[in-house]
Design an enzyme around this catalytic site. Sequence first.
Site, PDB file in Angstrom:
ATOM      1  CG  ASN A   8     149.009 104.157 108.513  1.00  0.00           C
ATOM      2  OD1 ASN A   8     149.121 103.216 109.314  1.00  0.00           O
ATOM      3  ND2 ASN A   8     149.517 105.366 108.750  1.00  0.00           N
ATOM      4  CD1 TRP A   9     144.330  99.116 107.694  1.00  0.00           C
ATOM      5  CD2 TRP A   9     144.365  97.237 108.931  1.00  0.00           C
ATOM      6  NE1 TRP A   9     143.734  98.110 106.964  1.00  0.00           N
ATOM      7  CE2 TRP A   9     143.745  96.938 107.697  1.00  0.00           C
ATOM      8  CE3 TRP A   9     144.501  96.214 109.875  1.00  0.00           C
ATOM      9  CZ2 TRP A   9     143.261  95.666 107.389  1.00  0.00           C
ATOM     10  CZ3 TRP A   9     144.024  94.936 109.556  1.00  0.00           C
ATOM     11  CH2 TRP A   9     143.411  94.675 108.324  1.00  0.00           C
ATOM     12  CE  LYS A  10     146.766 107.218 110.476  1.00  0.00           C
ATOM     13  NZ  LYS A  10     146.373 108.603 110.625  1.00  0.00           N
ATOM     14  CG  HIS A  94     152.407 108.584 109.779  1.00  0.00           C
ATOM     15  ND1 HIS A  94     151.726 109.386 110.666  1.00  0.00           N
ATOM     16  CD2 HIS A  94     151.528 108.284 108.789  1.00  0.00           C
ATOM     17  CE1 HIS A  94     150.484 109.537 110.241  1.00  0.00           C
ATOM     18  NE2 HIS A  94     150.337 108.880 109.093  1.00  0.00           N
ATOM     19  CD  GLU A 172     149.465 110.998 105.893  1.00  0.00           C
ATOM     20  OE1 GLU A 172     148.759 110.224 105.254  1.00  0.00           O
ATOM     21  OE2 GLU A 172     150.111 110.664 106.887  1.00  0.00           O
ATOM     22  N   GLY A 242     144.110 106.507 105.871  1.00  0.00           N
ATOM     23  CA  GLY A 242     144.067 106.147 107.288  1.00  0.00           C
ATOM     24  C   GLY A 242     142.671 105.674 107.676  1.00  0.00           C
TER      25      GLY A 242
HETATM   26  P1  13P Z   1     143.346 109.823 107.463  1.00  0.00           P
HETATM   27  O1  13P Z   1     143.077 109.162 106.146  1.00  0.00           O
HETATM   28  O2  13P Z   1     142.502 109.276 108.573  1.00  0.00           O
HETATM   29  O3  13P Z   1     143.313 111.310 107.346  1.00  0.00           O
HETATM   30  O4  13P Z   1     144.837 109.439 107.875  1.00  0.00           O
HETATM   31  C1  13P Z   1     145.832 109.747 106.976  1.00  0.00           C
HETATM   32  C2  13P Z   1     147.076 109.106 107.444  1.00  0.00           C
HETATM   33  O5  13P Z   1     147.652 109.532 108.424  1.00  0.00           O
HETATM   34  C3  13P Z   1     147.578 107.964 106.651  1.00  0.00           C
HETATM   35  O6  13P Z   1     148.907 107.714 106.924  1.00  0.00           O
END
Ligand code: 13P
Length: 271
Positions: A8-10, A94, A172, A242
């Site tokens: 998930n590159w956000k 999410h 998550e 993430g």
């Molecule tokens: P991180 O891996 O940076 O904790 O993010 C997790 C996330 O929100 C994936 O959807």
Amino acid sequence: MKPLIVANWKMNPISRKQAEHLFGSIRKEICGIQNVEVILCPPFIYLDFISKKTSKNIKLGGQNIFWDRQGPYTGEISPQMLKDMGCDYVILGHSERKKNFQETNEFINKKIKASLKSRLKIILCVGEESRNSFNEDGRWTGEVDLILKEQVLQCLEGIDEPQVANIIIAYEPVWAISTVESGCAATPNDALSASLLIRKTMHQKYNEKIARSLRILYGGSVDSKNAVDFMKEDGIDGVLVGGASINSSEFTRLVKAVSGQYLSAEQRNYR
Ligand code: 13P
């Protein structure tokens, strides 16, 4: 089933040039790896060029959709548009969308139904907000059970049995996400407890076969060092990544580590 790694590159990286570089480096390093499924979920605007260059072992997903097919919804993207862009998956529910855009389980449910209609597979995120949901000795409390159960049941309301095969659930916990204050990974044991509870909920709502075959991921501060520890747990089928997914060398190390682990998991014939 192969282990699943979802990136998930956000809202990263900041430019197309950087996105091309990130994607190019990842593809080059992992193109020969066949025993792990990798799904990249970049921001919408990078999907077009990535879909033209992606390799067979890398699938694509979006990070959100709106629940209607088309129409007067300024700024939104429909499931059909994602599908048309070459996506097979979409992340829904999410916690960052729940927090910043007030998404409720009811909204998520509508989005799941719309995505299924467009034949997208869903990565549904569930998870409690606070680590206080654990007892002082770090043991799982009934409060977490209630929160997860409610999220699963409300998000899957009205989704019938044949459609559930297209849903993956990612546990998550919000407190474990690397960007929240003091975010640090849950333990593999925490993840396993959550996965058992999710499977139990699915068994009650559907049946044992669905509960067993459901793919469950863990997300929250996953990196190349700890990913394998989560995957060693029989109830965890993959990871949702993430921060570590937008660093090409860290992400490829992670994929390679899980790829190596899978051989031994297969030998153990754990399913
Ligand atoms: P991180 O891996 O940076 O904790 O993010 C997790 C996330 O929100 C994936 O959807």
